[in-house]
Design an enzyme around this catalytic site. Sequence first.
Site, PDB file in Angstrom:
ATOM      1  N   LYS A 101      39.820  57.720  48.763  1.00 42.38           N
ATOM      2  CA  LYS A 101      39.239  56.358  48.123  1.00 42.38           C
ATOM      3  C   LYS A 101      40.054  55.752  46.857  1.00 42.38           C
ATOM      4  CE  LYS A 101      35.617  56.449  45.066  1.00 42.38           C
ATOM      5  NZ  LYS A 101      36.004  55.942  43.752  1.00 42.38           N
ATOM      6  N   ASN A 102      40.438  56.837  46.072  1.00 41.89           N
ATOM      7  CA  ASN A 102      40.953  56.302  44.874  1.00 41.89           C
ATOM      8  C   ASN A 102      42.579  56.378  45.226  1.00 41.89           C
ATOM      9  OD1 ASN A 102      38.708  56.594  43.660  1.00 41.89           O
ATOM     10  ND2 ASN A 102      38.802  58.693  42.747  1.00 41.89           N
ATOM     11  N   ARG A 131      34.375  49.854  40.217  1.00 42.62           N
ATOM     12  CA  ARG A 131      35.244  49.677  39.094  1.00 42.62           C
ATOM     13  C   ARG A 131      36.507  49.364  39.381  1.00 42.62           C
ATOM     14  NH1 ARG A 131      36.112  50.504  33.453  1.00 42.62           N
ATOM     15  NH2 ARG A 131      38.084  51.439  33.183  1.00 42.62           N
ATOM     16  N   CYS A 172      30.411  53.601  38.661  1.00 44.87           N
ATOM     17  CA  CYS A 172      29.386  54.453  38.393  1.00 44.87           C
ATOM     18  C   CYS A 172      29.134  54.741  36.853  1.00 44.87           C
ATOM     19  CB  CYS A 172      29.783  55.879  38.947  1.00 44.87           C
ATOM     20  SG  CYS A 172      29.743  56.130  40.495  1.00 44.87           S
ATOM     21  N   ARG A 198      32.852  52.352  29.973  1.00 42.48           N
ATOM     22  CA  ARG A 198      34.131  52.401  30.862  1.00 42.48           C
ATOM     23  C   ARG A 198      34.904  51.244  30.496  1.00 42.48           C
ATOM     24  NH1 ARG A 198      33.088  54.392  36.706  1.00 42.48           N
ATOM     25  NH2 ARG A 198      35.305  54.922  36.628  1.00 42.48           N
ATOM     26  N   PRO A 199      35.438  51.275  29.338  1.00 43.58           N
ATOM     27  CA  PRO A 199      36.179  50.104  28.497  1.00 43.58           C
ATOM     28  C   PRO A 199      37.345  49.716  29.408  1.00 43.58           C
ATOM     29  CG  PRO A 199      36.593  52.189  27.471  1.00 43.58           C
ATOM     30  CD  PRO A 199      35.378  52.544  28.313  1.00 43.58           C
ATOM     31  N   ILE A 200      38.121  48.574  29.345  1.00 46.96           N
ATOM     32  CA  ILE A 200      39.166  48.278  29.894  1.00 46.96           C
ATOM     33  C   ILE A 200      40.337  47.792  28.922  1.00 46.96           C
ATOM     34  CG2 ILE A 200      38.076  47.640  32.198  1.00 46.96           C
ATOM     35  CD1 ILE A 200      38.388  44.662  31.121  1.00 46.96           C
ATOM     36  N   ASP A 201      40.307  48.249  27.776  1.00 49.72           N
ATOM     37  CA  ASP A 201      41.180  47.995  26.648  1.00 49.72           C
ATOM     38  C   ASP A 201      42.537  48.388  27.025  1.00 49.72           C
ATOM     39  OD1 ASP A 201      40.059  50.556  26.271  1.00 49.72           O
ATOM     40  OD2 ASP A 201      40.943  50.677  24.444  1.00 49.72           O
ATOM     41  N   LEU A 202      42.832  49.380  27.687  1.00 48.18           N
ATOM     42  CA  LEU A 202      44.017  49.965  27.957  1.00 48.18           C
ATOM     43  C   LEU A 202      44.659  49.184  29.015  1.00 48.18           C
ATOM     44  CD1 LEU A 202      43.572  53.821  28.046  1.00 48.18           C
ATOM     45  CD2 LEU A 202      44.274  52.560  26.132  1.00 48.18           C
ATOM     46  N   ASP A 220      36.110  64.506  38.661  1.00 52.18           N
ATOM     47  CA  ASP A 220      35.601  64.102  39.772  1.00 52.18           C
ATOM     48  C   ASP A 220      34.649  65.178  40.532  1.00 52.18           C
ATOM     49  OD1 ASP A 220      37.537  61.063  41.005  1.00 52.18           O
ATOM     50  OD2 ASP A 220      35.891  61.414  39.245  1.00 52.18           O
ATOM     51  N   ARG A 254      29.657  54.915  48.577  1.00 53.77           N
ATOM     52  CA  ARG A 254      30.888  54.449  48.156  1.00 53.77           C
ATOM     53  C   ARG A 254      32.017  55.104  48.200  1.00 53.77           C
ATOM     54  NH1 ARG A 254      29.493  52.356  42.059  1.00 53.77           N
ATOM     55  NH2 ARG A 254      31.557  51.457  42.672  1.00 53.77           N
TER      56      ARG A 254
HETATM   57  C1  EPZ Z   1      39.427  56.550  38.192  1.00 55.02           C
HETATM   58  O1  EPZ Z   1      38.742  55.815  37.260  1.00 55.02           O
HETATM   59  C2  EPZ Z   1      38.970  57.058  39.338  1.00 55.02           C
HETATM   60  N1  EPZ Z   1      38.502  55.858  39.856  1.00 55.02           N
HETATM   61  C3  EPZ Z   1      37.478  57.719  38.930  1.00 55.02           C
HETATM   62  O2  EPZ Z   1      36.864  58.488  40.083  1.00 55.02           O
HETATM   63  C4  EPZ Z   1      38.010  59.155  38.163  1.00 55.02           C
HETATM   64  O3  EPZ Z   1      36.977  59.527  37.442  1.00 55.02           O
HETATM   65  C5  EPZ Z   1      39.008  58.622  36.867  1.00 55.02           C
HETATM   66  O4  EPZ Z   1      40.003  57.910  37.383  1.00 55.02           O
HETATM   67  C6  EPZ Z   1      39.348  59.699  36.234  1.00 55.02           C
HETATM   68  O5  EPZ Z   1      40.233  60.832  36.958  1.00 55.02           O
HETATM   69  C7  EPZ Z   1      39.114  55.365  40.880  1.00 55.02           C
HETATM   70  O6  EPZ Z   1      40.518  55.741  41.065  1.00 55.02           O
HETATM   71  C8  EPZ Z   1      38.774  54.195  41.474  1.00 55.02           C
HETATM   72  P1  EPZ Z   1      40.444  56.328  33.870  1.00 55.02           P
HETATM   73  P2  EPZ Z   1      39.004  55.236  35.980  1.00 55.02           P
HETATM   74  O7  EPZ Z   1      40.920  55.204  33.381  1.00 55.02           O
HETATM   75  O8  EPZ Z   1      40.661  54.404  36.394  1.00 55.02           O
HETATM   76  C9  EPZ Z   1      38.913  55.728  29.280  1.00 55.02           C
HETATM   77  C10 EPZ Z   1      35.185  58.851  41.484  1.00 55.02           C
HETATM   78  O9  EPZ Z   1      34.120  59.360  41.381  1.00 55.02           O
HETATM   79  N2  EPZ Z   1      39.541  54.747  29.313  1.00 55.02           N
HETATM   80  O10 EPZ Z   1      41.506  57.390  34.052  1.00 55.02           O
HETATM   81  O11 EPZ Z   1      38.093  54.286  35.594  1.00 55.02           O
HETATM   82  C11 EPZ Z   1      37.519  55.920  30.103  1.00 55.02           C
HETATM   83  O12 EPZ Z   1      36.486  55.522  29.477  1.00 55.02           O
HETATM   84  C12 EPZ Z   1      35.703  58.060  40.334  1.00 55.02           C
HETATM   85  O13 EPZ Z   1      35.976  58.452  42.469  1.00 55.02           O
HETATM   86  C13 EPZ Z   1      39.619  53.667  28.259  1.00 55.02           C
HETATM   87  O14 EPZ Z   1      39.088  54.140  27.167  1.00 55.02           O
HETATM   88  O15 EPZ Z   1      39.398  56.317  34.869  1.00 55.02           O
HETATM   89  C14 EPZ Z   1      37.377  57.375  30.312  1.00 55.02           C
HETATM   90  O16 EPZ Z   1      36.888  58.120  29.361  1.00 55.02           O
HETATM   91  C15 EPZ Z   1      34.859  58.048  39.081  1.00 55.02           C
HETATM   92  N3  EPZ Z   1      40.181  52.429  28.362  1.00 55.02           N
HETATM   93  C16 EPZ Z   1      38.976  57.837  30.508  1.00 55.02           C
HETATM   94  O17 EPZ Z   1      39.650  56.748  29.797  1.00 55.02           O
HETATM   95  C17 EPZ Z   1      40.648  52.032  29.456  1.00 55.02           C
HETATM   96  O18 EPZ Z   1      40.971  50.612  29.407  1.00 55.02           O
HETATM   97  C18 EPZ Z   1      39.523  57.967  31.955  1.00 55.02           C
HETATM   98  O19 EPZ Z   1      39.342  56.950  32.662  1.00 55.02           O
HETATM   99  C19 EPZ Z   1      40.379  52.728  30.702  1.00 55.02           C
HETATM  100  C20 EPZ Z   1      39.877  54.120  30.503  1.00 55.02           C
END
Ligand code: EPZ
Length: 417
Positions: free
Chosen positions: A22-23, A92, A116, A121-125, A306, A398
């Site tokens: 999926k990812n 997401r 989920c 789940r911020p998007i600032d980055l 995960d 999902r």
């Molecule tokens: C991806 O989510 C995966 N989803 C998630 O899988 C997975 O748990 C996660 O990466 C970590 O490996 C998909 O690929 C669709 P992150 P993503 O950005 O991209 C913080 C599943 O079960 N963060 O690596 O949302 C965030 O809050 C799903 O298949 C910021 O602070 O994860 C978290 O604490 C669940 N600012 C950490 O980083 C941002 O702009 C990791 O998030 C983005 C993230």
Amino acid sequence: MSVMYIQGGVPLEGEWQVQGAKNSVLPILAGCLLTREPVAIANCPRLSDVEAAVDILHHLGARCTWEGDTLVVDAAGACGTSIDEGRMRAMRSSIIFLGPLAARMGEATLTYPGGCELGPRPIDLHLAALREMGCRVEEADGLITCMGKPRGGVVSLAFPSVGATENAMLCAVGARGDTTIVNAAREPEIVQLQEFLNLLGGKVWGAGGSVITIQGGHQLHGGHISILGDRIVAATLLSGVAAAGGEVQVQGVDWRHLSTVLQLFEQAGCRVRSGTRSIWFRRRRDTPMRAAPPIRTAPYPGFPTDAQAPVMAAFATARGTTIFQETIFSRRFGHVPGLRAMGADISLHGGGAWVRGVSGLHGAQVTATDLRGGGALAVAALSAQGETQLSGLEHIDRGYERLEEMFGRLGAQIQRR
Ligand code: EPZ
């Protein structure tokens, strides 16, 4: 709403071909916007998150058609630049369309993504990365507007965010100049995204490491890619075997992508033999698992967040106490109440879960509250005595393609009604 009925206590035996990841497919679907030629995506899993991404592509003017397990995306006619709240909140990964829209259209108007419930789940980055590449990004009244074609630049990520790395890669391929991403996520899905962009004629290198370089300004053409095996679905399957006992051969996944999970189960007394594209796994029913050393989730190549939930379910009946430290998401123990309802002995302290093994679990009525938590409840039900009724299947669907068929094919007594 349908419910999964699981009669536990049956060992799992046989062979299973793991679905496409999926990812990996979700960012690749967004990346199809970067070319006006058709892209064929083989081994594409049929998931509700994939349907949500297809719906966004259709909404933007692209055409998607299924040919068996291959999804063909033709984005020649894509002209939309905005995605409404309903579509954004469906998952997401909707935020991953931001980068390709900025690259192709030079503008984008989105709202905040769903996904989920795992804590904030911020998007600032994501937004900082596009600003770094020269896009003008504003947030006001719940809207995110991005104006201007990206020029490229140096994107230093404060955290190796998977999504932010993918958004930056997808935007950078369409930028005029070059981009370097520092502190990039290193997941296998990032490596496949690089493979995808390069087969379309992009110039991307370094994925799998912490620094990724993208040469912008290349016109992309169409191509064909086959999605890699889903390492988290494989980890969930093996957690089911560890929980219920049995012996299986898992095909279509690279063992190296879940080596931390395999190592943990070996430490707990399971037998593992890994081939280039398959994994043999056994846990004898007459030999309960041993507790494992403390597990701490971390960005790849660390223990995958995960896999935390399904693996925890398997350790609920191990001998001794296993500690799970969740460091990626602040609320990723939504499966613990359901496991407790089935007799598990789990206590939470801050970001940690202490799992004291019990002699056995019993069936119960439980509800999934997120995708991998749902996988965990199914894993626990496979080892529980009696029947478990599992609802909240919209979360499971999902990311798991036909979960009941996967375990059912291996002998589990599991039905969806
Ligand atoms: C991806 O989510 C995966 N989803 C998630 O899988 C997975 O748990 C996660 O990466 C970590 O490996 C998909 O690929 C669709 P992150 P993503 O950005 O991209 C913080 C599943 O079960 N963060 O690596 O949302 C965030 O809050 C799903 O298949 C910021 O602070 O994860 C978290 O604490 C669940 N600012 C950490 O980083 C941002 O702009 C990791 O998030 C983005 C993230």
